[in-house]
Design a protein around this motif. Sequence first.
Motif, PDB file in Angstrom:
ATOM      1  N   SER A 160      -4.676   9.002   5.462  1.00 33.18           N
ATOM      2  CA  SER A 160      -4.051   7.723   5.313  1.00 33.18           C
ATOM      3  C   SER A 160      -2.987   7.337   6.470  1.00 33.18           C
ATOM      4  CB  SER A 160      -3.211   7.632   3.846  1.00 33.18           C
ATOM      5  OG  SER A 160      -2.312   6.438   4.017  1.00 33.18           O
TER       6      SER A 160
ATOM      7  N   MET B 217      -2.967   7.006  -1.833  1.00 25.88           N
ATOM      8  CA  MET B 217      -2.932   7.040  -0.245  1.00 25.88           C
ATOM      9  C   MET B 217      -1.661   7.922   0.185  1.00 25.88           C
ATOM     10  SD  MET B 217      -3.683   3.034   0.064  1.00 25.88           S
ATOM     11  CE  MET B 217      -4.124   3.094   1.828  1.00 25.88           C
TER      12      MET B 217
ATOM     13  N   GLU C  93       0.942  -1.163   0.067  1.00 27.05           N
ATOM     14  CA  GLU C  93      -0.029   0.096   0.096  1.00 27.05           C
ATOM     15  C   GLU C  93       0.963   1.227   0.125  1.00 27.05           C
ATOM     16  OE1 GLU C  93      -2.264  -1.715   3.259  1.00 27.05           O
ATOM     17  OE2 GLU C  93      -3.651  -2.474   1.683  1.00 27.05           O
TER      18      GLU C  93
ATOM     19  N   ASP D 293      -2.980  11.424   0.874  1.00 30.04           N
ATOM     20  CA  ASP D 293      -4.151  11.354   1.489  1.00 30.04           C
ATOM     21  C   ASP D 293      -3.877  11.784   2.940  1.00 30.04           C
ATOM     22  OD1 ASP D 293      -6.742  11.055   2.987  1.00 30.04           O
ATOM     23  OD2 ASP D 293      -7.017   9.212   1.768  1.00 30.04           O
TER      24      ASP D 293
ATOM     25  N   SER E 155       1.037   3.276  -3.194  1.00 28.00           N
ATOM     26  CA  SER E 155      -0.310   3.946  -3.747  1.00 28.00           C
ATOM     27  C   SER E 155      -0.018   5.200  -3.802  1.00 28.00           C
ATOM     28  CB  SER E 155      -1.524   3.417  -2.786  1.00 28.00           C
ATOM     29  OG  SER E 155      -2.319   4.470  -2.927  1.00 28.00           O
TER      30      SER E 155
END
Length: 236
Positions: free
Chosen positions: A149, A143, A137, A146, A140
């Motif tokens: 996140s 993410m 992840e 974010d 990403s």
Amino acid sequence: MTKIALITGANKGIGHEIVRLLAGQGVTAIVGARDEERGRAAGERLGQPYVRIDVTDEASVAAAAKWIETEYGRLDILVNNAGIVGGPAAHQPSAAAAEQVREVYETNVFGVVTVTNAMLPLLRRSEAGRIVNVSSELGSLAMAGDPESPFLAFNALAYNSSKSALNMVTVCYAKELKDTPIKVNAGTPGYCATDLNGHTGPRTAEQGAAIAVRLATLDADGPTGAYMNDDGAVRW
Ligand SMILES: NC(=O)c1ccc[n+]([C@@H]2O[C@H](COP(=O)([O-])OP(=O)(O)OC[C@H]3O[C@@H](n4cnc5c(N)ncnc54)[C@H](OP(=O)(O)O)[C@@H]3O)[C@@H](O)[C@H]2O)c1
């Protein structure tokens, strides 16, 4: 017919558990490992074959492909699991040494391309070839940007960007192979306690292995070019 799988970096951690879970489903799961002693020991522990493969060494990859061809004549599943996180000199962007970043890419990105291309002729002989790239992840982009996140704080230049690159590598292969029976997907294990992170993750290596096993054993109507964890699609 018994399926034949190769898992790179399978002498320990998540790769070891992928072998164990696939073998539990009746798959012949070849332990790929760069170190002869560690690889053989894992193969014996798991009751599965072992082949030496250092994903950064083209000659060892070619020799592994040759050995699989001689022993089995084809490959049904390739799990590109071998990965490294790199030392601190590969983490902080402003202090990163290009050589350290390159080292992480050699394993996490270029190694995947080398192994995949060496194994593709064998995978093309399978009725239902499956390639699984073990991503994260942390790769990403959605993410990473974010503020909500849980991964916001871990800003490791080499590792995170290598997994973003691996995601695109996955998509590129999936596109090229879309008219073949071969499916190519990226799976993210979640944060698992392994040597990679000093055993800090809350999940077990076995839990981390589950998504790779799922993607390795997809039916014909399963996805290709996807980026998934246990809960489904991960935001790119
Ligand atoms: N643990 C996590 O929380 C987590 C989260 C997301 C993604 N991942 C990914 O999951 C995969 C497995 O990681 P892990 O957590 O299980 O780490 P690990 O316990 O450190 O295992 C990594 C494996 O990769 C092997 N390896 C490293 N470089 C290699 C090379 N050049 N050629 C062949 N094998 C090589 C290691 O072999 P040696 O024993 O010889 O070093 C070891 O078997 C990695 O791709 C990692 O990025 C892990």
